[in-house]
Design a protein around this motif. Structure first.
Motif, PDB file in Angstrom:
ATOM      1  N   THR A  44      14.907  -6.830  -4.444  1.00 37.69           N
ATOM      2  CA  THR A  44      15.922  -6.237  -3.401  1.00 37.69           C
ATOM      3  C   THR A  44      15.636  -5.523  -2.083  1.00 37.69           C
ATOM      4  O   THR A  44      15.997  -5.674  -1.013  1.00 37.69           O
ATOM      5  N   PHE A  80      14.698  -7.207   0.705  1.00 38.10           N
ATOM      6  CA  PHE A  80      16.140  -7.998   2.345  1.00 38.10           C
ATOM      7  C   PHE A  80      16.293  -6.385   2.841  1.00 38.10           C
ATOM      8  O   PHE A  80      16.438  -5.201   2.189  1.00 38.10           O
ATOM      9  N   ASP A 115      21.443  -7.626   4.524  1.00 37.75           N
ATOM     10  CA  ASP A 115      21.906  -8.079   4.586  1.00 37.75           C
ATOM     11  C   ASP A 115      22.669  -8.392   2.572  1.00 37.75           C
ATOM     12  O   ASP A 115      22.799  -8.789   2.339  1.00 37.75           O
ATOM     13  N   VAL A 117      28.164  -6.865   1.663  1.00 40.59           N
ATOM     14  CA  VAL A 117      29.064  -7.815   2.016  1.00 40.59           C
ATOM     15  C   VAL A 117      30.364  -6.656   1.357  1.00 40.59           C
ATOM     16  O   VAL A 117      30.790  -5.800   1.422  1.00 40.59           O
ATOM     17  N   LYS A 124      29.542 -16.261  -6.373  1.00 44.26           N
ATOM     18  CA  LYS A 124      29.388 -16.143  -4.739  1.00 44.26           C
ATOM     19  C   LYS A 124      30.795 -15.606  -4.669  1.00 44.26           C
ATOM     20  O   LYS A 124      30.579 -14.766  -3.742  1.00 44.26           O
ATOM     21  N   LEU A 181      30.223 -13.989  -0.686  1.00 43.27           N
ATOM     22  CA  LEU A 181      29.475 -14.430   0.780  1.00 43.27           C
ATOM     23  C   LEU A 181      29.747 -15.736   0.626  1.00 43.27           C
ATOM     24  O   LEU A 181      29.811 -16.992  -0.055  1.00 43.27           O
ATOM     25  N   SER A 182      29.052 -15.979   1.194  1.00 48.36           N
ATOM     26  CA  SER A 182      28.582 -17.211   2.046  1.00 48.36           C
ATOM     27  C   SER A 182      27.854 -18.272   1.265  1.00 48.36           C
ATOM     28  O   SER A 182      26.569 -17.825  -0.035  1.00 48.36           O
ATOM     29  N   GLY A 210      25.635 -20.321   1.697  1.00 48.16           N
ATOM     30  CA  GLY A 210      23.578 -19.959   2.138  1.00 48.16           C
ATOM     31  C   GLY A 210      23.187 -18.328   1.893  1.00 48.16           C
ATOM     32  O   GLY A 210      22.504 -18.328   1.439  1.00 48.16           O
ATOM     33  N   LYS A 211      24.075 -17.734   2.051  1.00 51.40           N
ATOM     34  CA  LYS A 211      23.566 -16.268   1.269  1.00 51.40           C
ATOM     35  C   LYS A 211      23.465 -15.952   0.163  1.00 51.40           C
ATOM     36  O   LYS A 211      22.494 -15.413  -0.684  1.00 51.40           O
ATOM     37  N   THR A 212      24.456 -17.256  -0.605  1.00 53.99           N
ATOM     38  CA  THR A 212      24.121 -17.132  -2.028  1.00 53.99           C
ATOM     39  C   THR A 212      22.967 -17.746  -2.619  1.00 53.99           C
ATOM     40  O   THR A 212      22.385 -17.173  -3.516  1.00 53.99           O
ATOM     41  N   LYS A 249      20.363 -17.451  -1.331  1.00 55.11           N
ATOM     42  CA  LYS A 249      19.149 -17.161  -0.134  1.00 55.11           C
ATOM     43  C   LYS A 249      19.112 -15.676  -1.165  1.00 55.11           C
ATOM     44  O   LYS A 249      18.359 -14.812  -1.793  1.00 55.11           O
ATOM     45  N   THR A 250      20.473 -15.156  -2.177  1.00 57.53           N
ATOM     46  CA  THR A 250      20.197 -14.309  -3.371  1.00 57.53           C
ATOM     47  C   THR A 250      19.967 -14.649  -4.650  1.00 57.53           C
ATOM     48  O   THR A 250      19.059 -14.478  -5.809  1.00 57.53           O
TER      49      THR A 250
END
Length: 440
Positions: free
Chosen positions: A194, A197, A201, A204, A403, A408-409, A411-413, A415-416
């Motif tokens: 974490t 980031f 970022d 949420v 997600k 989350l989107s 893409g962010k899912t 990414k994380t």
């Protein structure tokens, strides 16, 4: 060719959702049908596979998710979650709020299936993050890291325990080795990850219906003992079953603990208890308590459908025999049995989405290697477990649970969540290979 069909399916799913903004459930059903047809299934057979996947996924997860959501909503609406959060923050301090959350999730994750642990702890994550004034994912990602790591590495969790039975591994040794590997994996894949980031970022928007942002007074909140006991009741009941299974498997009380330790039953009993501890005993009327129940169920309706859609996609991949294709490719390899087991589980995980299927299939393939090479069966369990939690994407129900609960989107899912579980998997593999240098 199966791999090409899967690549086409995943690419189409991403296009439908990210470019055309189509609902995830409908997108998953469309893609599942197309992949099935590309793999030679008739349209009717493909639809039958989709229906099987929908029913199989909902059949195993519906009660868990619904009862877990109800328990979480009752906990937040009564102030129980706020009581736990404020007590933990007071005990550990705001600077160590991740540690408090990780310790809680690690204990919960030993006994509960990943999905159950998520629905029980997510409301607590929202509450802790809000009370501590930190981004939701700053707390949420370490919690999820702890849950998924326990899911893959540590018996008596059902996953590693089942794989251990295939390898005929010693449960006690597997537990010790698993915890040894799980600790650095959780630290690296959770709190340390974490830190890569920016604060924004990790912010949420909390999904509506899953969390009550109301600030309760000291008098309104239930006591800490009541709050923690009620919220962890599913863990206590399931852990009791595991303990009896290990120490008294032939006992006359085993059927009783088999029943109350079933995740669905444990959560149902916990919800009934919560009606009193988080509702009636707090002066709330039954009508108010039932409103919390209704709000909780309506808040997860789409989550249930999306998870079911992911299960349909997974079932089509299984019914099209992609696992057999991968097995044929890997058979006869001269790699280290530990590395080979990890690779098989990882490929199956990426292709099929199911950690349990990936781990069990890899164990079935690699089991004969123990007699041939003399490798530690306990480490083989952990190698399969590490591989089974690697890169998770759109064909995995866990991907969609993460997600949707964190809003989350895609893409962010990726990414994380997707990167995080891959880190956990690689750290797990490294731990297995290091332990292998010292274990004979």
């Amino acid at each position: 060719m199966p791999v090409i069909s899967i690549c086409i399916g995943v690419a189409l799913l991403l296009i439908l959702m990210m470019v055309f903004k189509l609902n995830a459930f409908i997108s998953l059903i469309i893609v599942a049908l197309i992949v099935g047809i590309l793999e030679g299934m008739s349209p009717i057979d493909a639809m039958a596979s989709v229906q099987s996947g929908l029913g199989g996924t909902l059949g195993s997860l519906t009660m868990i998710i619904i009862f877990g959501a109800i328990l979480g909503k009752l906990m937040t609406d009564s102030g129980g979650a706020q009581r736990i959060a404020t007590t933990l923050i007071r005990a550990f301090g705001k600077k160590r709020v991740q540690l408090a959350a990780v310790l809680t999730a690690s204990v919960v994750g030993i006994a509960l299936f990943f999905e159950t642990g998520v629905v029980v702890l997510i409301p607590l994550v929202f509450t802790i993050a809000t009370a501590a004034g930190v981004p939701v994912l700053y707390v949420g990602m370490p919690v999820i890291a702890a849950l998924i790591t326990m899911h893959g590495f540590v018996p008596p969790h059902p996953g590693p325990t089942a794989v251990a039975s295939v390898f005929e591994a010693n449960i006690g040794k597997t537990l010790i080795y698993g915890i040894t590997i799980a600790i650095p994996a959780i630290i690296i894949g959770g709190p340390l990850f974490t830190k890569l980031f920016k604060k924004e970022d990790l912010e949420v928007e909390i999904p509506k219906g899953l969390f009550n942002p109301k600030e309760f007074t000291e008098e309104e909140m239930p006591g800490f003992a009541t709050s923690i006991l009620t919220s962890l009741m599913p863990v206590i009941l399931i852990a009791a079953k595991v303990i009896v299974e290990i120490f008294m498997p032939e006992s006359a009380i085993m059927p009783f603990f088999d029943f109350i330790g079933n995740p669905n039953v444990a959560l149902l009993l916990s919800v009934i208890l919560a009606f009193f501890t988080f509702g009636l005993n707090r002066g709330r009327k039954m009508k108010e308590v039932m409103k919390s129940l209704t709000d909780a169920v309506s808040g997860i309706a789409m989550i249930l459908l999306i998870i079911a859609g992911g299960g349909a996609f997974k079932q089509v991949l299984i019914d099209s025999h992609i696992d057999k294709y991968i097995i044929e490719i890997m058979t006869g390899s001269s790699l280290s049995p530990l590395l080979l087991t990890w690779i098989i589980a990882a490929i199956l995980r990426v292709a099929l989405g199911s950690a349990t299927v990936a781990g069990m299939t890899a164990a079935g393939i690699a089991a004969p290697l123990i007699g041939a090479t003399g490798v530690s069966p306990e480490l083989m369990v952990l190698a399969a477990g590490a591989g089974s939690i690697t890169f998770s994407h759109v064909n995995d129900a866990g991907f969609w649970i993460y997600k949707e609960y964190f809003n989350l989107s895609i893409g962010k899912t990726i990414k994380t969540w997707s990167v995080m579980v891959t880190i956990l998997s690689l750290v797990g593999l490294a731990g297995v290979l290091i332990l292998n240098m010292f274990i004979k």
